[in-house]
Design a protein around this motif. Structure first.
Motif, short mmCIF file in Angstrom:
data_model
loop_
_atom_site.label_atom_id
_atom_site.label_comp_id
_atom_site.label_asym_id
_atom_site.label_seq_id
_atom_site.Cartn_x
_atom_site.Cartn_y
_atom_site.Cartn_z
N VAL A 145 0.77 -1.15 -0.03
CA VAL A 145 -0.22 0.03 0.15
C VAL A 145 0.89 1.33 -0.14
O VAL A 145 0.51 2.23 -0.86
N LYS A 203 1.00 4.09 -2.86
CA LYS A 203 0.67 5.47 -2.64
C LYS A 203 1.75 6.35 -3.15
O LYS A 203 1.50 7.47 -3.79
N ASP A 259 -6.84 4.21 1.22
CA ASP A 259 -6.40 3.52 2.35
C ASP A 259 -6.49 1.84 2.44
O ASP A 259 -6.18 1.25 3.26
N SER A 260 -7.34 1.41 1.49
CA SER A 260 -7.75 -0.08 1.38
C SER A 260 -7.86 -0.68 0.10
O SER A 260 -7.79 -0.19 -0.75
N MET A 261 -7.39 -2.18 0.16
CA MET A 261 -7.25 -2.71 -1.08
C MET A 261 -8.15 -3.97 -0.92
O MET A 261 -8.35 -4.38 0.18
N SER A 263 -3.79 -5.43 6.75
CA SER A 263 -2.53 -4.80 6.29
C SER A 263 -1.37 -5.69 7.29
O SER A 263 -0.14 -5.44 6.99
N PHE A 265 -7.96 -0.28 -5.31
CA PHE A 265 -7.36 0.59 -4.21
C PHE A 265 -8.19 1.92 -3.91
O PHE A 265 -8.67 2.48 -4.91
#
Length: 125
Positions: free
Chosen positions: A38, A42, A61-63, A91, A108
């Motif tokens: 992540v 980013k 912030d999330s996948m 995570s 994402f």
């Protein structure tokens, strides 16, 4: 990063408007943690040429796993709203432990946007 996996990441800016941009990552190590991947994505998105500014500045912030090679695809254009417990990546896991394989496609996104859309999954055109 080394390891040989090819992973496609869909940057989801808006679920309602079905606004997303796919990026391909090669030589992804599946042994790295989801948090490390992540952070890498980013950082890459913030400076990669060809990524429009609205996608660069979005607060991802999330996948979640969208599709895996040789698997069935969802009828949702952006990503499936089902099986969050299984498909949203934690995570603290490695990518491999989270279910990521070679040729996996990930979304994402910002979790609060996803939760709001899930309550009322209507597309706006």
């Amino acid at each position: 990063m080394s390891g040989g996996a090819v992973v496609t990441v869909r940057l989801v800016r808006s679920f309602e408007h079905r606004n997303f941009k796919p990026l391909v990552y090669r030589d992804v190590s599946l042994e790295q943690s989801v948090a490390e991947f992540v952070a890498h994505v980013k950082n890459d998105v913030s400076c990669r040429s060809g990524v429009p500014p609205p996608f660069r500045r979005h607060d991802y912030d999330s996948m979640k796993i969208v599709h895996q090679a040789h698997g069935a695809k969802t009828s949702e254009l952006v990503m499936s709203l089902d099986e969050d417990e299984k498909l949203i990546l934690r995570s603290d896991c490695s990518l491999r432990a989270a279910g990521v394989q070679n040729e996996t496609e990930l979304a994402f996104f910002k979790m609060t946007d996803y939760q709001r859309y899930k309550l009322n999954p209507q597309a706006s055109w």
